[in-house]
Each structure stands twice: as C-alpha cells, then as structure tokens.
Design an enzyme around this catalytic site. Structure first.
Site, PDB file in Angstrom:
ATOM      1  N   HIS A  82       0.528  -1.128   0.004  1.00  0.00           N
ATOM      2  CA  HIS A  82       0.143   0.157  -0.266  1.00  0.00           C
ATOM      3  C   HIS A  82       0.646   1.027  -0.197  1.00  0.00           C
ATOM      4  CE1 HIS A  82      -3.642   2.457   0.683  1.00  0.00           C
ATOM      5  NE2 HIS A  82      -2.685   2.941   1.149  1.00  0.00           N
ATOM      6  N   ASP A 161     -15.443   3.087   8.646  1.00  0.00           N
ATOM      7  CA  ASP A 161     -14.272   3.809   7.658  1.00  0.00           C
ATOM      8  C   ASP A 161     -15.162   4.862   7.071  1.00  0.00           C
ATOM      9  OD1 ASP A 161     -11.231   5.037   7.400  1.00  0.00           O
ATOM     10  OD2 ASP A 161     -11.521   4.417   5.448  1.00  0.00           O
ATOM     11  N   ARG A 168     -14.405  13.072   9.744  1.00  0.00           N
ATOM     12  CA  ARG A 168     -13.517  14.358   9.529  1.00  0.00           C
ATOM     13  C   ARG A 168     -13.001  14.671   8.546  1.00  0.00           C
ATOM     14  NH1 ARG A 168      -9.498   9.313   8.974  1.00  0.00           N
ATOM     15  NH2 ARG A 168      -8.150  10.317   9.150  1.00  0.00           N
ATOM     16  N   SER A 183      -8.130   3.955   9.593  1.00  0.00           N
ATOM     17  CA  SER A 183      -8.765   3.863   8.518  1.00  0.00           C
ATOM     18  C   SER A 183      -7.760   3.373   7.406  1.00  0.00           C
ATOM     19  CB  SER A 183      -8.284   6.020   7.977  1.00  0.00           C
ATOM     20  OG  SER A 183      -9.046   5.314   6.861  1.00  0.00           O
ATOM     21  N   LYS A 187      -8.717  -1.055   5.988  1.00  0.00           N
ATOM     22  CA  LYS A 187      -9.188  -1.713   4.629  1.00  0.00           C
ATOM     23  C   LYS A 187      -8.201  -2.070   4.173  1.00  0.00           C
ATOM     24  CE  LYS A 187      -9.297   2.569   3.549  1.00  0.00           C
ATOM     25  NZ  LYS A 187      -9.072   4.887   3.385  1.00  0.00           N
TER      26      LYS A 187
HETATM   27  N1  URA Z   1      -5.640   7.650   3.337  1.00  0.00           N
HETATM   28  C1  URA Z   1      -6.587   6.816   3.919  1.00  0.00           C
HETATM   29  O1  URA Z   1      -7.382   5.972   3.810  1.00  0.00           O
HETATM   30  N2  URA Z   1      -7.636   7.662   5.168  1.00  0.00           N
HETATM   31  C2  URA Z   1      -7.284   8.191   6.240  1.00  0.00           C
HETATM   32  O2  URA Z   1      -7.748   8.884   7.265  1.00  0.00           O
HETATM   33  C3  URA Z   1      -6.351   9.439   5.378  1.00  0.00           C
HETATM   34  C4  URA Z   1      -5.884   9.130   4.240  1.00  0.00           C
END
Ligand code: URA
Ligand code: CA
Length: 433
Positions: A82, A161, A168, A183, A187
C-alpha cells in the site's frame, strides 16, 4: 453504555476499552450514534491520541463493520502493498508482476483514483479489453495459476471508515495519526492479506509533508498491523519530486513496461526493488531481504517479470501485444516540450504542482463522477540534481487540447532552477519493522 461518557473519558485523556470502541464503531455505522457525538469523539482523539491497544481495537472494529475478503483458497502467504499516495507513483504496476515472478501470490484489490492520475485500475484499463470485474472464484483461480490478478473494489468494505472519513473531512480531524493509521490499516486488513508492505511517502507531494510525521504514521501502521496478526513493514520514501518520469495513465503503463525490462527511471526501479524485496521476504520466498533483491534482479534480467506481466494482462482479457508495442496504448494528439528559461541545475520539482498540471490536462478526476483521459499526462525530462541548459526540454506534455498555457505555467512554477550544483535527494529514508 452511553456515548457521552465515552466522549468524556477520551476528552480527559483516559484509555478506552475494546468494548467501548466496539460500541462506538458499531453504533456509528448503524446510525444509532449521531454525527455530532462522533465529531466530538474524533476531536477528543485528535487532541488526546490513542494507545497502541486502542488503535488496534479501533482498526479491528472498522474491519468488522463490513465485508472481509477471504483469500484462504489462494496458496501461499499473500502479501499486499500500500502506498500513502503521491505523484506519478507507478510502483504497483511494476512491483505486482515483479514479486509474482518469484512466486509471491499477488491478490490485489484496487480502486479508481481521485487526484493527479487515476488509480491502478484506471491505469490498467488503458490496455484495450482489460477486465477488472472478476468473480471471487475467477480471481482466486487466476492468482493460483499465474500468481497475480487485480480486481476492482466491490462489496461493502469498512463502511465505518467510509462514514468516519467523510465526517473527519468536514470537522478538521483528518490529520490525526491514530485516525489515519486505523483508516488505512482497516482497509488493508479487510482486503485479506496475510502480510503488508507500506510505502509511506514524505515531501511536498505526500500526505505527510515532513519526515517526522511520516515516521510517526509508519510506526503507528506497523504497530497496528502486527497487533492485528499481520506481519507489517513500512518503507519511508521521498515524494518531494514526482517518482519516475511519467505522470498519466497510459504513460505510466509504458513506464512500467520499461521498468520491468530494466530500462526504467533509476528512482522508480530502486523503489520497486526495495518494496519488492520486503514483500518477497515477508512471503518467505527468500531468507533475507538481500537474497530477495537478488531474485528480483534475476527475473528482470531473464525477462520472466515481463513475461508474467504479459500473462496477467492476457488472462484478464487485455491486449498483451502492448508490451512489445507500447504505441498501441492510447496516445494524445499533441506533444509539447516545456523548455528551461535558464541554465543551471534542478533544485526542486514541487510534486503537487506537477500533479495539478497532470490533473488539469485530464489525467486525474476532480470528482468521483468525472471522466479521465487515459492518453494525456507529462513525461519529465529532468529530475532534481540534473544540469540543464536554456531551451532544453524539462517536460514533454501529452495533451488532447491545443492551448495548454495553464499547464505550462504550472510546470515552470514547479521547476526550481539554481546556478549551484545540487545533490540528488535520498530516495528511501527509513524502513520500519
Ligand atoms: N487515507 C485514508 O485512507 N485514510 C485517512 O484517514 C487518510 C488518508
Ligand atoms: Ca511515474
């Protein structure tokens, strides 16, 4: 349990329990906890931070808020990669076939991109016929047969999320290490990989502009991954200037092909080998990172990495002849050279300015609904540290519109030229285990 008591506890700097965090995530996902209470808690977390245990509980509660991908039908240790995102980041297109060529199963779920260029899925779709919608049976079978497949994001992954990130964004609580780390990791964990290699970018084109912030984020994500039973390593890499030369979807596919032949840009090649050797090591296909690197160099020189890329494209319905004839990829109508206005050395290439230039050409999406132009983009002719003469090309612009004065201005603004010799920047700052 009452949400107001949990907000108060975090406001006062106390540690939340697993049960409390699960109550919050579950209640918020279902709609039982309103946005105003969740906003207050996010702000309390922003100021009071979270312990490693709290971060792991938050991540796992978000993982459990939706579907989780089951990769257990795929043989071997599945390692995902990632990147926290940057400009011209072509690494996935290269690293995936590269590690697959030494036997690491790559079961990649990828999205469409927002921002400077498309995501990996968009880039692959610049190859005619390439299909990203696969059933899970086909996906698993292709990974078992070829060691690599890429599927578009589907299903209901981490809805908690999605909802929290949206909140946010409008409550000034995006920039919080525990919230960003949970976050991203939620994923990745929901996508089913056994082990994860993170490429945390730092510099003007990155989410984390300074090295200290990038290190903290990397450490937070590595701790969460390991705390959740997924072997996780983070590489901290430079994103002050764009990575490689190409920025744009089809242009990056061509750059990936060149790099898999061993003929790509030096920085992109080096970062791919760094990330790839960590992946091979975590997948237990080598006994050390050094041995992993040797294996990767070997499959580039032998042509096996490129062969796997070809097999992968064909297996998903794509026109694999583009690999020997990249001119079959979509091409733009006009190419324009942006010339240096002075002699000197390239001191800086402000990555986010270059990203905006590519985006306004049409390489990226402004909103989720907008269309991208797969053919357009930029190819950098000069990188930081290079000498340049007045009138020499800095960048080739590939455009489908004739008047690109706005793009040229952005590029001139991004390129800083000085008279003193400039040392190239480090590419990899740190590796966090
Ligand atoms: N990318 C994400 O997936 N989440 C965040 O909180 C910030 C960047
Ligand atoms: Ca690139």
């Amino acid at each position: 349990m009452r949400m107001v008591d949990i907000i108060e506890k975090k406001r006062d700097g106390l540690e939340l329990t697993k049960a409390e965090i699960e109550f919050v995530v579950d209640g918020y996902t279902k709609g039982d906890i309103p946005d105003y209470q969740m906003s207050a808690l996010a702000m309390a977390i922003y100021f009071q931070d979270m312990t490693t245990e709290e971060r792991v509980h938050l991540t796992m509660a978000m993982v459990e808020s939706g579907d989780q991908i089951d990769l257990s039908d795929i043989n071997g240790i599945k390692v995902d990669k990632h990147s926290t995102g940057g400009v011209g980041d072509t690494t996935t297109l290269i690293v995936a076939p590269l590690v697959a060529a030494v036997g690491v199963p790559v079961a990649k779920m990828s999205g469409r991109g927002l921002g400077h260029t498309g995501g990996t899925v968009d880039k692959l779709e610049s190859i005619k016929g390439f299909q990203v919608e696969l059933t899970s049976e086909t996906f698993n079978r292709l990974v078992n047969e070829n060691k690599i497949a890429v599927v578009g994001q589907s299903g209901n992954l981490t809805p908690a999320d999605k909802k929290l990130y949206g909140l946010r964004d409008v409550t000034a609580t995006v920039n919080s290490i525990p919230l960003i780390a949970s976050s991203i990791m939620s994923k990745k964990i929901a996508s089913g990989a056994d082990a994860i290699v993170l490429d945390v970018k730092t510099g003007a084109g990155a989410f984390m502009k300074d090295l200290e912030g990038a290190k903290q984020l990397a450490q937070a994500m590595v701790q969460i991954g390991n705390g959740a039973g997924r072997n996780t390593i983070a590489v901290i890499s430079d994103m002050s200037q764009p990575l490689g030369f190409a920025i744009g979807n089809a242009l990056e596919v061509k750059e990936a092909i060149d790099t898999l032949k061993g003929e790509g840009p030096a920085d992109l090649y080096e970062l791919c080998l760094t990330l790839g050797s960590q992946m091979v090591y975590l997948a237990k296909k080598a006994n050390s990172v050094e041995e992993a690197r040797e294996k990767l160099e070997e499959v580039i020189h032998s042509g096996k990495a490129l062969e796997i890329f070809k097999t992968f494209i064909a297996a998903q319905g794509g026109d694999s002849t583009v690999i020997d004839e990249p001119s079959r990829l979509p091409t733009a109508t006009y190419t324009v050279e942006v010339e240096a206005t002075d002699d000197g050395y390239i001191a800086d290439i402000i990555a986010d300015e270059i990203g905006v230039a590519a985006s306004i050409l049409g390489a990226g999406r402004a909103t989720k609904e907008s269309n991208i132009d797969l053919a357009v983009g930029l190819v950098l002719k000069k990188k930081v540290g290079d000498a340049v003469k007045k009138g020499e090309s800095l960048v080739t612009v590939h455009s489908n519109r004739k008047d690109i004065q706005d793009v040229i201005e952005k590029i001139h603004h991004a390129y800083q030229i000085t008279t003193n010799k400039v040392e190239p920047k480090p590419l990899v700052y740190d590796i966090i285990h």
